[in-house]
Design a protein around this motif. Sequence first.
Motif, mmCIF file in Angstrom:
data_model
loop_
_atom_site.group_PDB
_atom_site.id
_atom_site.type_symbol
_atom_site.label_atom_id
_atom_site.label_comp_id
_atom_site.label_asym_id
_atom_site.label_seq_id
_atom_site.Cartn_x
_atom_site.Cartn_y
_atom_site.Cartn_z
ATOM 1 N N SER A 1 9.579 5.750 12.863
ATOM 2 C CA SER A 1 9.153 4.983 11.993
ATOM 3 C C SER A 1 7.786 4.941 11.697
ATOM 4 O O SER A 1 7.168 5.611 12.574
ATOM 5 N N GLY A 2 7.045 4.330 10.684
ATOM 6 C CA GLY A 2 5.623 4.296 10.655
ATOM 7 C C GLY A 2 4.887 3.450 12.003
ATOM 8 O O GLY A 2 4.168 3.844 12.494
ATOM 9 N N LEU A 3 5.646 2.365 12.167
ATOM 10 C CA LEU A 3 5.176 1.559 13.661
ATOM 11 C C LEU A 3 5.193 2.503 14.671
ATOM 12 O O LEU A 3 4.190 2.646 15.571
ATOM 13 N N ASN A 4 6.365 3.105 14.904
ATOM 14 C CA ASN A 4 6.341 4.191 16.095
ATOM 15 C C ASN A 4 5.220 5.341 16.044
ATOM 16 O O ASN A 4 4.767 5.447 17.036
ATOM 17 N N VAL B 1 -5.516 -6.277 11.057
ATOM 18 C CA VAL B 1 -4.706 -4.909 11.088
ATOM 19 C C VAL B 1 -3.266 -5.190 10.828
ATOM 20 O O VAL B 1 -2.980 -6.583 11.225
ATOM 21 N N TYR B 2 -2.551 -4.400 10.221
ATOM 22 C CA TYR B 2 -1.135 -4.803 9.996
ATOM 23 C C TYR B 2 -0.538 -5.306 11.255
ATOM 24 O O TYR B 2 -0.634 -5.056 12.389
ATOM 25 N N GLY B 3 0.407 -6.398 10.950
ATOM 26 C CA GLY B 3 0.847 -7.312 11.713
ATOM 27 C C GLY B 3 1.456 -6.666 12.788
ATOM 28 O O GLY B 3 1.479 -7.149 14.021
ATOM 29 N N CYS C 1 -7.250 -3.109 3.922
ATOM 30 C CA CYS C 1 -6.476 -4.030 4.851
ATOM 31 C C CYS C 1 -5.162 -4.547 4.227
ATOM 32 O O CYS C 1 -4.993 -4.634 3.118
ATOM 33 N N SER C 2 -4.190 -4.549 5.287
ATOM 34 C CA SER C 2 -2.783 -4.973 4.684
ATOM 35 C C SER C 2 -2.330 -5.850 3.751
ATOM 36 O O SER C 2 -1.635 -5.642 2.849
ATOM 37 N N MET C 3 -2.968 -7.036 4.235
ATOM 38 C CA MET C 3 -2.432 -8.350 3.338
ATOM 39 C C MET C 3 -3.564 -8.722 2.562
ATOM 40 O O MET C 3 -3.061 -9.272 1.314
ATOM 41 N N LEU D 1 -6.599 6.709 10.907
ATOM 42 C CA LEU D 1 -6.267 6.021 9.621
ATOM 43 C C LEU D 1 -5.115 5.307 9.276
ATOM 44 O O LEU D 1 -4.288 6.413 9.496
ATOM 45 N N ASP D 2 -4.807 4.276 9.181
ATOM 46 C CA ASP D 2 -3.239 3.849 8.702
ATOM 47 C C ASP D 2 -3.402 4.284 6.951
ATOM 48 O O ASP D 2 -3.798 3.537 6.397
ATOM 49 N N ASN D 3 -2.569 5.474 6.773
ATOM 50 C CA ASN D 3 -2.575 5.783 5.570
ATOM 51 C C ASN D 3 -1.508 5.407 4.558
ATOM 52 O O ASN D 3 -1.084 6.229 3.683
ATOM 53 N N HIS E 1 0.861 7.783 8.552
ATOM 54 C CA HIS E 1 1.456 7.582 7.478
ATOM 55 C C HIS E 1 2.873 7.020 7.547
ATOM 56 O O HIS E 1 3.886 7.424 8.065
ATOM 57 N N ALA E 2 3.121 5.835 6.997
ATOM 58 C CA ALA E 2 4.538 5.167 6.798
ATOM 59 C C ALA E 2 5.474 5.817 5.830
ATOM 60 O O ALA E 2 5.149 5.421 4.664
ATOM 61 N N LEU E 3 6.172 6.781 6.092
ATOM 62 C CA LEU E 3 6.766 7.402 5.041
ATOM 63 C C LEU E 3 7.790 6.531 4.223
ATOM 64 O O LEU E 3 8.367 6.997 3.244
ATOM 65 N N THR E 4 8.225 5.400 5.043
ATOM 66 C CA THR E 4 9.110 4.525 4.916
ATOM 67 C C THR E 4 8.923 3.961 3.312
ATOM 68 O O THR E 4 9.657 3.769 2.654
ATOM 69 N N LYS E 5 7.462 3.922 3.122
ATOM 70 C CA LYS E 5 7.109 3.374 1.594
ATOM 71 C C LYS E 5 7.017 4.193 0.666
ATOM 72 O O LYS E 5 8.353 4.728 0.177
ATOM 73 N N TYR E 6 6.146 4.749 0.122
ATOM 74 C CA TYR E 6 6.340 5.509 -1.033
ATOM 75 C C TYR E 6 6.789 6.960 -0.726
ATOM 76 O O TYR E 6 7.366 7.640 -1.906
ATOM 77 N N SER F 1 8.851 -4.771 3.961
ATOM 78 C CA SER F 1 8.509 -3.488 3.435
ATOM 79 C C SER F 1 7.936 -3.243 2.107
ATOM 80 O O SER F 1 7.775 -4.417 1.374
ATOM 81 N N TRP F 2 7.632 -2.276 1.436
ATOM 82 C CA TRP F 2 7.349 -1.988 0.020
ATOM 83 C C TRP F 2 7.182 -0.595 -0.226
ATOM 84 O O TRP F 2 7.768 0.263 0.608
ATOM 85 N N GLY F 3 6.914 -0.348 -1.722
ATOM 86 C CA GLY F 3 6.751 1.119 -2.095
ATOM 87 C C GLY F 3 8.280 1.599 -2.507
ATOM 88 O O GLY F 3 8.430 2.774 -2.940
HETATM 89 C C1 PLP Z 1 5.197 -0.683 6.436
HETATM 90 C C2 PLP Z 1 3.777 -0.437 7.245
HETATM 91 C C3 PLP Z 1 3.686 0.531 8.500
HETATM 92 C C4 PLP Z 1 4.873 0.632 9.434
HETATM 93 O O1 PLP Z 1 6.106 1.394 8.737
HETATM 94 P P1 PLP Z 1 7.284 1.183 9.057
HETATM 95 O O2 PLP Z 1 8.025 2.669 8.799
HETATM 96 O O3 PLP Z 1 8.044 0.075 8.543
HETATM 97 O O4 PLP Z 1 7.407 1.097 10.424
HETATM 98 C C5 PLP Z 1 2.454 0.585 8.994
HETATM 99 N N1 PLP Z 1 1.110 0.367 8.275
HETATM 100 C C6 PLP Z 1 1.281 -0.215 7.283
HETATM 101 C C7 PLP Z 1 -0.021 -0.642 6.448
HETATM 102 C C8 PLP Z 1 2.604 -0.538 6.619
HETATM 103 O O5 PLP Z 1 2.445 -1.152 5.490
#
Ligand code: PLP
Length: 392
Positions: free
Chosen positions: A92-95, A117-119, A162-164, A187-189, A209-214, A343-345
């Motif tokens: 995961s991105g968080l991982n 920073v991202y929660g 920043c995330s929010m 960098l959180d990209n 990079h959170a590939l989860t998103k886009y 999530s998003w993207g």
């Molecule tokens: C979603 C997100 C993550 C984490 O990604 P997951 O794959 O959901 O764990 C990290 N950073 C930012 C800025 C995010 O929006």
Amino acid sequence: MRRLKGAPDVTMKPETALLHAPHVAASQFDAVHPGTYRASSVFFSSMQAWRERDWTGKSGYVYGPHGTPTTFALEARVAQLEGGNHCLVCPSGLNAIALVYMTLLKPGDELLVPINVYGANRTFITQELMSWGVNVSIYDPTDLASLHFTKRTRLVWIEAPCSMTFEYPDLPALVALAHEHGALVALDNAWGAGIAFSPFDFGIDISVHALTKYASGGADVVMGAITVRDKALYDALKLCYMRLGLNVSGPDAESVLKGLLTLSLRYHAHDRSARQIAEHLRRNGKVARVMHPALKDSVGHAFWARDCGAAAGIFSVVFDVRYKQEDVDRFVDGLRLFRIGFSWGGPVSLAVSYGKSVATLRELEGELVRLSVGLEATSDLIADIDQALARL
Ligand SMILES: *Cc1c(COP(=O)(O)O)cnc(C)c1O
């Protein structure tokens, strides 16, 4: 009974023959998709090959979690996308964020993170990292003077934006300052996704990079990636990954590989639509502020304009002070196309009312709602927002 091709001249029972039926690895197979490989065991040709196994290289295969043709293909594409040399895909991105910390930070080391920073990153820092004896110092990403370095500052974490609240930092100045003090920069990209800007052009050391998103784009896969230029840094991350027993499944990797084919087109489509919606909301008297780096009055807009060629389709609005949580909930609950969810993207638009519960640089004047703009027609999304605003 059947004879095994290429094997000793023995006859086998059907159950054995099925297990040992040889197949030629598809080295000549050439198509749009590299194929979905999945394995725990992968076979070595000899004990010598087994003894010479390389846990961090990609010229051979060791064990499923170490990599398959599918995950190596994905890693090569993400590395190329981000402008790095080595990529490691994570569950995961968080991982991926946690793995960077666990690889680099030892008790007594210091980490600098932005105050907002991202929660989930913050929760990992406060619940795990700090209890392991890592010192954490927070900074305001809009104020370079707020970064306090010590001899043990090992890593500076950056989000752009920043995330929010979407303040866009002076990325090259932050990187230069960190390097001056001998710290690495991660960098959180997730937001830039390799499309808005090329992260390694700014001298960062690690892109997460959170590939989860886009990159996935389908809202059906959770995955992260860490990209670096330095092989020794990659090796350290990979060995920690293997020791933790992490793994990414072949089908999930294949799914993200498909997503990457349309990433750029989708990113720009999300961007166009989100900017129109952001402008539309800014003109509405019920909204106090729209936080989107491409809007001229957003914090850090000049840095965004200097450093980026595009923006993600995600932004926040702050409602006028006269609207309380229950009013803003009525707005979000009243949306029909924007669904409520994490999530998003993904293809479907999302909205969540975070109220005043998010960490911010300055106190929010009203309730904050974050909108992730999907791939619906922009005019339908605007009509949806207008009918929900009418409930306020
Ligand atoms: C979603 C997100 C993550 C984490 O990604 P997951 O794959 O959901 O764990 C990290 N950073 C930012 C800025 C995010 O929006």
